[in-house]
Design an enzyme around this catalytic site. Structure first.
Site, mmCIF file in Angstrom:
data_model
loop_
_atom_site.group_PDB
_atom_site.id
_atom_site.type_symbol
_atom_site.label_atom_id
_atom_site.label_comp_id
_atom_site.label_asym_id
_atom_site.label_seq_id
_atom_site.Cartn_x
_atom_site.Cartn_y
_atom_site.Cartn_z
ATOM 1 N N LYS A 1 0.841 -1.203 0.000
ATOM 2 C CA LYS A 1 0.000 0.000 0.000
ATOM 3 C C LYS A 1 0.873 1.249 0.000
ATOM 4 O O LYS A 1 0.588 2.212 -0.712
ATOM 5 C CB LYS A 1 -0.942 -0.005 1.206
ATOM 6 C CG LYS A 1 -2.103 -0.977 1.024
ATOM 7 C CD LYS A 1 -2.902 -1.206 2.299
ATOM 8 C CE LYS A 1 -3.913 -2.331 2.066
ATOM 9 N NZ LYS A 1 -4.554 -2.808 3.288
ATOM 10 N N GLN B 1 -4.736 -1.589 9.505
ATOM 11 C CA GLN B 1 -4.668 -2.913 8.882
ATOM 12 C C GLN B 1 -5.277 -3.953 9.832
ATOM 13 O O GLN B 1 -4.865 -4.070 10.979
ATOM 14 C CB GLN B 1 -3.200 -3.252 8.578
ATOM 15 C CG GLN B 1 -2.995 -4.564 7.860
ATOM 16 C CD GLN B 1 -3.559 -4.548 6.432
ATOM 17 O OE1 GLN B 1 -3.349 -3.621 5.677
ATOM 18 N NE2 GLN B 1 -4.297 -5.588 6.087
ATOM 19 N N ASP C 1 -11.325 2.830 4.093
ATOM 20 C CA ASP C 1 -11.750 1.425 3.991
ATOM 21 C C ASP C 1 -13.272 1.335 3.829
ATOM 22 O O ASP C 1 -13.805 0.276 3.507
ATOM 23 C CB ASP C 1 -11.357 0.677 5.277
ATOM 24 C CG ASP C 1 -10.264 -0.346 5.017
ATOM 25 O OD1 ASP C 1 -9.979 -0.624 3.833
ATOM 26 O OD2 ASP C 1 -9.702 -0.863 6.005
#
Ligand code: NDP
Length: 295
Positions: free
Chosen positions: A54, A98, A121
């Site tokens: 990422k 994460q 997200d």
């Protein structure tokens, strides 16, 4: 009929290229450089790889990447304090913690602590509610990527019957909302659904998000249907003693009936990071009071 293979790698690369152009324009015309902060707790090997990828993709798109690595022993209060600091930092437009986080930390509390406008997200209940209401928000990345692939293959999805297998908050439910917003007719199947093979045979689009290797068989697929395989499963290969990745669809058989099909790897997977970058650009534009980019 042998299916056309949907090249998720290529479609994701094109999207990332367009994102990089948009980022350059934002810098040039408005002095805005989108920033994405990724927080990793602990030493999980797979999570470390995801976070590294990422970070690389963020920088490649011309955005700023912030990385925070916290020890496995960090308390929930300390993690939430880190998120608060990022919520307040004007250089950070998107925040991603994460998952999974260690068991002593509530994943849901972390999700709800991220400011909804920075929730790239798309998992905050406010963003889930916006999606369900059909109003602009931030949309979960893998579902967004799956629907982009379906649209690139079939064009308009209006009136098509989509069967989604899996109803998680992460994948199945947001995919259903996105497809409804595209005017598809949506059936959301799950572990208690009866006659799943027959149901799938009525689908113009099958989206498999189950987590069971090669569960969807070739004869579940109607001639010409589009098959989007979200599953990522690692299975043993006894002949070699190694492992390989397979999806939730029996690819070799399904491609004999499908019109379009995503491979695993190289299908939905690459779209997830591209959509994360896309969300970060949307978040940065909105926080700067600029119109949504066309991406
Ligand atoms: P979850 O385990 O959260 O959800 C699985 C869903 O599948 C549940 O709704 C469950 O039903 C349903 N299910 C389980 N067994 C059956 C069955 N026999 N028949 C029908 N439905 C069944 O998984 P996720 O949604 O998080 O992930 C799904 C898959 O997608 C996984 O393989 C995961 O690795 C992959 N994934 C891939 C990503 C990517 O970037 N490509 C990102 C995220 C996930 P019920 O609700 O009734 O229990």
């Amino acid at each position: 009929m042998v299916a056309k293979i949907i090249d998720g790698k290529k479609i994701a690369a094109d999207l990332r290229h367009n994102i990089a152009s948009e980022v350059a324009r934002l810098g040039r015309e408005h002095g805005v450089q989108p920033g994405l902060a990724v927080v990793l707790v602990g030493e999980d090997a797979a999570s470390q790889v995801y976070v590294r990828n990422k970070g690389v993709a963020t920088k490649e798109a011309g955005m700023v990447s912030f990385e925070y690595r916290l020890p496995e022993t960090v308390t929930e209060a300390e993690l939430l304090a880190q998120v608060t600091q990022l919520n307040e930092d004007p250089a950070v437009h998107g925040i991603l913690v994460q998952f999974p986080v260690p068991g002593h930390i509530s994943q849901q509390r972390v999700i709800e602590h991220i400011h909804p406008d920075k929730d790239v997200d798309g998992l905050h209940p406010i963003n889930a509610g916006r999606l369900a209401s059909g109003i602009p928000g931030l949309v979960p990345c893998t579902p967004m990527g799956s629907v982009i692939l379906a649209k690139q293959s079939l064009g308009k999805l209006e009136g098509l019957h989509a069967v989604i297998i899996g109803r998680s908050n992460l994948v199945g439910k947001p995919v259903a909302q996105l497809l409804l917003n595209e005017n598809a007719t949506v059936t959301l199947a799950h572990s208690r659904t009866r006659n799943l093979p027959e149901l799938c045979k009525t689908a113009d689009i099958i989206i498999a998000a189950v987590g069971i290797p090669e569960m969807v068989k070739g004869d579940w697929v109607k001639q010409g249907a589009a098959v989007i395989d979200v599953g990522i499963n690692r299975v043993d290969v006894p002949e070699t003693g190694k492992t390989r990745l397979v999806g939730d669809v029996a690819f070799d058989d399904a491609k004999e009936n499908a019109g379009y099909i995503t491979p695993v790897p190289g299908g939905v997977g690459p779209m997830t990071i591209a959509c994360l970058l896309r969300n970060t650009v949307f978040a940065a534009c909105r926080q700067a009071g600029l119109p949504d980019p066309i991406l």
